[in-house]
Write a protein that holds these residues in place. Structure first.
Motif, PDB file in Angstrom:
ATOM      1  N   PRO A 273       7.164  10.959   7.979  1.00  0.00           N
ATOM      2  CA  PRO A 273       6.947  10.559   6.577  1.00  0.00           C
ATOM      3  C   PRO A 273       5.472  10.296   6.271  1.00  0.00           C
ATOM      4  N   LEU A 274       4.677  10.081   7.325  1.00  0.00           N
ATOM      5  CA  LEU A 274       3.257   9.727   7.204  1.00  0.00           C
ATOM      6  C   LEU A 274       3.124   8.376   6.478  1.00  0.00           C
ATOM      7  N   PRO A 275       2.092   7.601   6.672  1.00  0.00           N
ATOM      8  CA  PRO A 275       0.932   7.928   7.484  1.00  0.00           C
ATOM      9  C   PRO A 275       1.248   7.870   8.982  1.00  0.00           C
TER      10      PRO A 275
ATOM     11  N   PRO B 274       0.819  -1.225   0.000  1.00  0.00           N
ATOM     12  CA  PRO B 274       0.000   0.000   0.000  1.00  0.00           C
ATOM     13  C   PRO B 274       0.850   1.272   0.000  1.00  0.00           C
ATOM     14  N   SER B 275       0.320   2.304  -0.616  1.00  0.00           N
ATOM     15  CA  SER B 275       0.990   3.608  -0.634  1.00  0.00           C
ATOM     16  C   SER B 275      -0.024   4.683  -0.988  1.00  0.00           C
ATOM     17  N   THR B 276       0.046   5.804  -0.326  1.00  0.00           N
ATOM     18  CA  THR B 276      -0.699   6.992  -0.758  1.00  0.00           C
ATOM     19  C   THR B 276       0.272   8.005  -1.348  1.00  0.00           C
ATOM     20  N   ARG B 277       1.241   8.458  -0.538  1.00  0.00           N
ATOM     21  CA  ARG B 277       2.131   9.541  -0.935  1.00  0.00           C
ATOM     22  C   ARG B 277       3.116   9.149  -2.031  1.00  0.00           C
ATOM     23  N   THR B 278       3.811   8.059  -1.851  1.00  0.00           N
ATOM     24  CA  THR B 278       4.906   7.752  -2.779  1.00  0.00           C
ATOM     25  C   THR B 278       4.353   7.491  -4.183  1.00  0.00           C
TER      26      THR B 278
ATOM     27  N   GLN C  21      12.068   9.300  -0.136  1.00  0.00           N
ATOM     28  CA  GLN C  21      11.462   9.939   1.045  1.00  0.00           C
ATOM     29  C   GLN C  21      12.535  10.742   1.776  1.00  0.00           C
TER      30      GLN C  21
ATOM     31  N   HIS D  28      14.314   3.782   1.776  1.00  0.00           N
ATOM     32  CA  HIS D  28      13.278   4.610   1.137  1.00  0.00           C
ATOM     33  C   HIS D  28      13.959   5.935   0.745  1.00  0.00           C
TER      34      HIS D  28
ATOM     35  N   ARG E 161       7.878  -0.500  -5.348  1.00  0.00           N
ATOM     36  CA  ARG E 161       7.768  -0.712  -3.893  1.00  0.00           C
ATOM     37  C   ARG E 161       7.409  -2.171  -3.680  1.00  0.00           C
TER      38      ARG E 161
END
Ligand code: CP
Length: 308
Positions: A266-268, A50-54, A137, A134, A106
Protein backbone atom coordinates in the motif's frame (compact mmCIF):
# COMPACT_ATOMS: atom_id res chain seq x y z
CA UNK A 1 -25.44 2.34 2.03
CA UNK A 2 -24.32 5.97 1.54
CA UNK A 3 -21.08 5.47 3.48
CA UNK A 4 -17.89 3.49 2.87
CA UNK A 5 -16.69 2.47 6.30
CA UNK A 6 -15.33 -1.07 6.13
CA UNK A 7 -14.83 -4.02 3.80
CA UNK A 8 -17.48 -6.19 5.45
CA UNK A 9 -20.25 -3.97 4.09
CA UNK A 10 -19.53 -5.02 0.49
CA UNK A 11 -21.07 -7.73 -1.68
CA UNK A 12 -19.34 -8.98 -4.82
CA UNK A 13 -21.77 -7.07 -7.05
CA UNK A 14 -20.92 -3.78 -5.26
CA UNK A 15 -17.23 -4.37 -5.90
CA UNK A 16 -17.94 -5.21 -9.54
CA UNK A 17 -19.80 -1.91 -9.95
CA UNK A 18 -16.86 0.00 -8.47
CA UNK A 19 -14.34 -1.88 -10.66
CA UNK A 20 -16.37 -1.24 -13.84
CA UNK A 21 -16.81 2.44 -12.98
CA UNK A 22 -13.09 2.77 -12.21
CA UNK A 23 -12.29 1.20 -15.57
CA UNK A 24 -14.66 3.67 -17.24
CA UNK A 25 -12.90 6.65 -15.63
CA UNK A 26 -9.45 5.25 -16.36
CA UNK A 27 -10.37 5.03 -20.06
CA UNK A 28 -11.81 8.56 -20.07
CA UNK A 29 -8.56 9.87 -18.58
CA UNK A 30 -6.47 7.89 -21.07
CA UNK A 31 -8.59 9.49 -23.83
CA UNK A 32 -7.90 12.90 -22.20
CA UNK A 33 -11.62 13.63 -21.77
CA UNK A 34 -12.78 16.46 -19.54
CA UNK A 35 -15.18 14.96 -16.99
CA UNK A 36 -17.92 16.97 -15.31
CA UNK A 37 -19.77 14.26 -13.39
CA UNK A 38 -19.25 16.08 -10.08
CA UNK A 39 -19.34 19.66 -11.30
CA UNK A 40 -20.79 21.90 -8.60
CA UNK A 41 -20.10 19.39 -5.82
CA UNK A 42 -17.63 19.73 -2.95
CA UNK A 43 -15.56 17.05 -1.23
CA UNK A 44 -14.20 17.64 2.28
CA UNK A 45 -10.91 15.83 2.93
CA UNK A 46 -10.41 15.64 6.71
CA UNK A 47 -7.04 14.10 7.45
CA UNK A 48 -6.00 13.99 11.09
CA UNK A 49 -3.02 11.74 10.28
CA UNK A 50 -0.28 12.03 7.63
CA UNK A 51 -1.11 10.84 4.12
CA UNK A 52 0.35 11.16 0.65
CA UNK A 53 -1.62 8.70 -1.51
CA UNK A 54 -5.06 8.60 0.06
CA UNK A 55 -5.54 12.33 0.46
CA UNK A 56 -3.94 13.41 -2.78
CA UNK A 57 -5.61 10.72 -4.88
CA UNK A 58 -9.03 11.57 -3.40
CA UNK A 59 -8.40 15.26 -4.03
CA UNK A 60 -7.20 14.59 -7.58
CA UNK A 61 -10.17 12.30 -8.15
CA UNK A 62 -12.59 15.04 -7.15
CA UNK A 63 -10.82 17.62 -9.33
CA UNK A 64 -10.74 15.22 -12.29
CA UNK A 65 -14.50 14.71 -11.84
CA UNK A 66 -15.01 18.47 -12.15
CA UNK A 67 -15.73 19.00 -8.45
CA UNK A 68 -14.08 21.13 -5.76
CA UNK A 69 -12.14 20.23 -2.63
CA UNK A 70 -11.85 21.63 0.89
CA UNK A 71 -9.15 20.14 3.10
CA UNK A 72 -8.05 19.82 6.69
CA UNK A 73 -4.65 18.10 6.81
CA UNK A 74 -3.23 18.10 10.29
CA UNK A 75 -1.21 16.02 12.70
CA UNK A 76 -0.53 16.09 16.44
CA UNK A 77 2.21 18.66 15.92
CA UNK A 78 0.38 20.74 13.31
CA UNK A 79 -3.18 21.30 14.40
CA UNK A 80 -5.17 23.71 12.26
CA UNK A 81 -8.81 22.83 12.84
CA UNK A 82 -10.91 23.56 15.90
CA UNK A 83 -10.57 19.97 17.12
CA UNK A 84 -7.41 21.45 18.72
CA UNK A 85 -9.77 23.55 20.90
CA UNK A 86 -11.60 20.43 22.01
CA UNK A 87 -14.35 20.23 19.40
CA UNK A 88 -15.60 16.67 18.98
CA UNK A 89 -15.50 14.89 15.65
CA UNK A 90 -19.30 14.67 15.78
CA UNK A 91 -19.67 18.46 16.12
CA UNK A 92 -17.07 19.11 13.44
CA UNK A 93 -18.80 16.72 11.04
CA UNK A 94 -22.23 18.24 11.75
CA UNK A 95 -20.79 21.56 10.59
CA UNK A 96 -18.77 20.33 7.61
CA UNK A 97 -21.76 18.28 6.44
CA UNK A 98 -23.37 21.64 5.67
CA UNK A 99 -20.44 22.66 3.44
CA UNK A 100 -19.69 19.47 1.52
CA UNK A 101 -21.47 16.79 -0.55
CA UNK A 102 -19.11 14.02 0.52
CA UNK A 103 -16.61 13.67 3.37
CA UNK A 104 -13.40 11.62 3.40
CA UNK A 105 -11.90 11.19 6.85
CA UNK A 106 -8.67 9.72 8.23
CA UNK A 107 -8.09 9.58 11.96
CA UNK A 108 -5.74 7.66 14.27
CA UNK A 109 -8.65 6.45 16.41
CA UNK A 110 -10.37 3.26 15.25
CA UNK A 111 -14.10 3.81 14.75
CA UNK A 112 -13.88 7.54 13.97
CA UNK A 113 -15.31 7.15 10.47
CA UNK A 114 -18.31 5.28 11.90
CA UNK A 115 -18.93 8.09 14.37
CA UNK A 116 -18.57 10.66 11.59
CA UNK A 117 -21.08 8.78 9.44
CA UNK A 118 -23.62 8.89 12.26
CA UNK A 119 -23.28 12.67 12.43
CA UNK A 120 -23.46 13.28 8.66
CA UNK A 121 -26.30 13.27 6.19
CA UNK A 122 -23.86 13.19 3.27
CA UNK A 123 -21.73 10.12 2.48
CA UNK A 124 -18.67 9.55 4.67
CA UNK A 125 -15.70 7.59 3.33
CA UNK A 126 -13.21 5.99 5.70
CA UNK A 127 -9.71 6.98 4.56
CA UNK A 128 -8.15 4.90 7.35
CA UNK A 129 -9.07 4.72 11.04
CA UNK A 130 -6.21 3.75 13.32
CA UNK A 131 -5.46 0.07 12.94
CA UNK A 132 -9.09 -0.58 12.03
CA UNK A 133 -10.00 -0.42 8.35
CA UNK A 134 -8.84 1.12 5.06
CA UNK A 135 -11.51 -0.06 2.62
CA UNK A 136 -10.72 2.19 -0.35
CA UNK A 137 -7.09 0.98 -0.29
CA UNK A 138 -8.42 -2.58 -0.38
CA UNK A 139 -10.63 -1.75 -3.36
CA UNK A 140 -7.78 -0.25 -5.36
CA UNK A 141 -5.73 -3.34 -4.52
CA UNK A 142 -8.51 -5.55 -5.94
CA UNK A 143 -8.58 -3.36 -9.06
CA UNK A 144 -4.80 -3.77 -9.43
CA UNK A 145 -4.97 -7.55 -9.06
CA UNK A 146 -7.81 -7.78 -11.61
CA UNK A 147 -5.80 -5.74 -14.11
CA UNK A 148 -2.64 -7.76 -13.59
CA UNK A 149 -4.01 -11.30 -13.21
CA UNK A 150 -7.41 -11.03 -14.92
CA UNK A 151 -9.20 -12.40 -11.84
CA UNK A 152 -9.13 -12.55 -8.06
CA UNK A 153 -11.06 -15.82 -7.62
CA UNK A 154 -8.94 -18.82 -6.73
CA UNK A 155 -5.68 -16.95 -6.21
CA UNK A 156 -3.33 -17.66 -3.32
CA UNK A 157 -2.62 -14.39 -1.56
CA UNK A 158 0.24 -14.01 0.90
CA UNK A 159 -0.19 -11.06 3.27
CA UNK A 160 3.13 -10.42 4.97
CA UNK A 161 4.56 -8.11 7.60
CA UNK A 162 2.55 -6.19 10.17
CA UNK A 163 -0.79 -7.99 10.19
CA UNK A 164 -1.59 -6.82 13.72
CA UNK A 165 -1.70 -3.07 13.19
CA UNK A 166 -2.05 -2.84 9.38
CA UNK A 167 -5.54 -1.53 8.62
CA UNK A 168 -5.26 -2.30 4.92
CA UNK A 169 -4.83 -6.03 5.50
CA UNK A 170 -7.76 -5.97 7.93
CA UNK A 171 -9.93 -4.73 5.05
CA UNK A 172 -8.31 -6.90 2.41
CA UNK A 173 -8.97 -10.24 4.09
CA UNK A 174 -12.72 -9.56 3.92
CA UNK A 175 -12.47 -8.69 0.23
CA UNK A 176 -10.38 -11.79 -0.51
CA UNK A 177 -12.83 -13.95 1.44
CA UNK A 178 -15.62 -12.83 -0.93
CA UNK A 179 -13.53 -14.19 -3.81
CA UNK A 180 -12.73 -17.46 -2.01
CA UNK A 181 -8.98 -16.86 -2.12
CA UNK A 182 -6.55 -19.03 -0.15
CA UNK A 183 -4.75 -16.86 2.38
CA UNK A 184 -1.22 -17.15 3.72
CA UNK A 185 -0.65 -14.86 6.70
CA UNK A 186 3.08 -14.50 7.27
CA UNK A 187 4.38 -12.35 10.09
CA UNK A 188 6.65 -12.30 13.11
CA UNK A 189 4.87 -13.73 16.17
CA UNK A 190 4.37 -10.23 17.66
CA UNK A 191 2.62 -8.96 14.52
CA UNK A 192 0.12 -11.75 13.85
CA UNK A 193 -3.34 -11.06 12.48
CA UNK A 194 -5.81 -10.56 15.37
CA UNK A 195 -7.17 -14.04 16.24
CA UNK A 196 -10.84 -13.02 15.94
CA UNK A 197 -10.26 -12.05 12.30
CA UNK A 198 -8.62 -15.41 11.56
CA UNK A 199 -11.44 -17.25 13.37
CA UNK A 200 -14.08 -15.43 11.30
CA UNK A 201 -12.28 -16.22 8.05
CA UNK A 202 -12.04 -19.91 8.91
CA UNK A 203 -15.66 -19.97 10.06
CA UNK A 204 -16.56 -18.62 6.62
CA UNK A 205 -14.75 -21.54 4.97
CA UNK A 206 -11.61 -19.65 3.94
CA UNK A 207 -8.37 -21.61 3.85
CA UNK A 208 -5.97 -19.65 6.09
CA UNK A 209 -2.37 -20.67 6.75
CA UNK A 210 -0.52 -18.74 9.49
CA UNK A 211 3.27 -18.91 9.29
CA UNK A 212 6.32 -16.96 10.42
CA UNK A 213 8.43 -17.56 7.30
CA UNK A 214 8.57 -15.02 4.50
CA UNK A 215 10.38 -17.54 2.29
CA UNK A 216 7.56 -20.06 2.63
CA UNK A 217 4.99 -17.37 1.83
CA UNK A 218 6.77 -16.37 -1.36
CA UNK A 219 7.02 -19.95 -2.61
CA UNK A 220 3.24 -20.43 -2.73
CA UNK A 221 1.87 -16.97 -3.53
CA UNK A 222 0.25 -15.62 -6.69
CA UNK A 223 0.12 -12.22 -4.98
CA UNK A 224 2.67 -11.14 -2.39
CA UNK A 225 1.13 -8.29 -0.40
CA UNK A 226 3.87 -6.62 1.66
CA UNK A 227 3.16 -4.21 4.50
CA UNK A 228 5.16 -1.71 6.53
CA UNK A 229 5.59 -2.27 10.24
CA UNK A 230 3.29 0.46 11.60
CA UNK A 231 5.70 2.28 13.93
CA UNK A 232 3.07 4.86 14.88
CA UNK A 233 0.82 2.21 16.49
CA UNK A 234 3.40 0.71 18.87
CA UNK A 235 2.93 1.71 22.52
CA UNK A 236 6.68 1.19 23.16
CA UNK A 237 9.33 2.14 20.56
CA UNK A 238 11.65 -0.66 21.77
CA UNK A 239 9.01 -3.20 20.66
CA UNK A 240 9.02 -1.65 17.19
CA UNK A 241 12.82 -1.84 17.04
CA UNK A 242 12.67 -5.59 17.76
CA UNK A 243 10.48 -6.38 14.73
CA UNK A 244 11.05 -3.58 12.22
CA UNK A 245 13.51 -5.35 9.91
CA UNK A 246 12.54 -9.02 10.31
CA UNK A 247 10.75 -9.31 6.92
CA UNK A 248 12.60 -7.86 3.93
CA UNK A 249 11.74 -8.74 0.35
CA UNK A 250 14.87 -8.74 -1.83
CA UNK A 251 16.00 -10.28 -5.12
CA UNK A 252 17.39 -13.38 -3.42
CA UNK A 253 14.03 -14.14 -1.88
CA UNK A 254 12.25 -13.69 -5.22
CA UNK A 255 14.20 -16.61 -6.70
CA UNK A 256 11.74 -18.75 -4.72
CA UNK A 257 8.68 -17.10 -6.32
CA UNK A 258 6.18 -18.75 -8.66
CA UNK A 259 6.26 -17.48 -12.23
CA UNK A 260 3.92 -14.50 -12.63
CA UNK A 261 3.78 -13.61 -8.94
CA UNK A 262 2.97 -9.95 -8.39
CA UNK A 263 4.14 -7.81 -5.49
CA UNK A 264 1.85 -5.20 -3.98
CA UNK A 265 2.38 -2.77 -1.11
CA UNK A 266 0.00 0.00 0.00
CA UNK A 267 3.05 2.26 0.52
CA UNK A 268 4.79 4.10 2.05
CA UNK A 269 7.59 1.54 2.36
CA UNK A 270 10.46 1.82 4.77
CA UNK A 271 12.88 -1.14 4.47
CA UNK A 272 10.53 -4.03 3.76
CA UNK A 273 11.04 -4.05 -0.02
CA UNK A 274 14.64 -3.57 -1.20
CA UNK A 275 15.02 -0.94 -3.93
CA UNK A 276 16.48 -3.60 -6.26
CA UNK A 277 13.02 -5.22 -6.35
CA UNK A 278 11.53 -2.19 -8.13
CA UNK A 279 12.77 -3.56 -11.47
CA UNK A 280 11.18 -6.99 -10.90
CA UNK A 281 8.46 -7.46 -13.58
CA UNK A 282 5.78 -8.20 -11.00
CA UNK A 283 6.58 -5.22 -8.76
CA UNK A 284 3.36 -3.26 -9.19
CA UNK A 285 3.23 -1.05 -6.11
CA UNK A 286 3.61 2.25 -7.94
CA UNK A 287 0.98 1.27 -10.54
CA UNK A 288 -1.17 0.24 -7.58
CA UNK A 289 -0.93 3.76 -6.14
CA UNK A 290 -1.85 5.25 -9.53
CA UNK A 291 -4.89 2.98 -9.72
CA UNK A 292 -6.11 4.67 -6.55
CA UNK A 293 -7.09 7.67 -8.65
CA UNK A 294 -9.51 5.72 -10.87
CA UNK A 295 -10.99 3.71 -8.02
CA UNK A 296 -11.50 6.80 -5.88
CA UNK A 297 -13.12 8.64 -8.79
CA UNK A 298 -15.53 5.71 -9.04
CA UNK A 299 -16.21 5.69 -5.30
CA UNK A 300 -16.88 9.44 -5.13
CA UNK A 301 -19.16 9.39 -8.17
CA UNK A 302 -21.08 6.32 -6.99
CA UNK A 303 -21.68 7.35 -3.38
CA UNK A 304 -22.94 10.77 -4.48
CA UNK A 305 -25.10 9.41 -7.30
CA UNK A 306 -23.05 11.36 -9.86
CA UNK A 307 -22.58 8.59 -12.40
CA UNK A 308 -25.24 6.50 -14.17
N1 CP B 1 -1.58 3.65 1.30
C1 CP B 1 -1.83 4.75 2.02
O1 CP B 1 -2.83 4.84 2.74
O2 CP B 1 -0.91 5.74 1.86
P1 CP B 1 -0.96 7.15 2.58
O3 CP B 1 -0.79 6.91 4.07
O4 CP B 1 0.17 7.95 1.99
O5 CP B 1 -2.31 7.76 2.30
Amino acid sequence: NKDILNAAQFRLEDIETIMNTAGHYEQLLIDKKVIKDMEGKVMAALFFEPSTRTRLSFETAMLRLGGAVITVAESETNQISSTAKGETIQDAISVIDGYADVIVIRNPVTGTADRAAQAALHPVINGGDGSGQHPTQGLLDIYTIMKAKGRVEGLTIALVGDLKYGRTVHSLVDFFALYGCDLILASPEALKMPPEIVRNLRAGGINVKEIDSLKEAVADADVLYVTRVQKERFPIVAEYDQVKDLFIVDQDLLREAKEGMIILHPLPRVNEIALEVDSYPGALYFQQAHNGLFVRMAILALVTGSVL
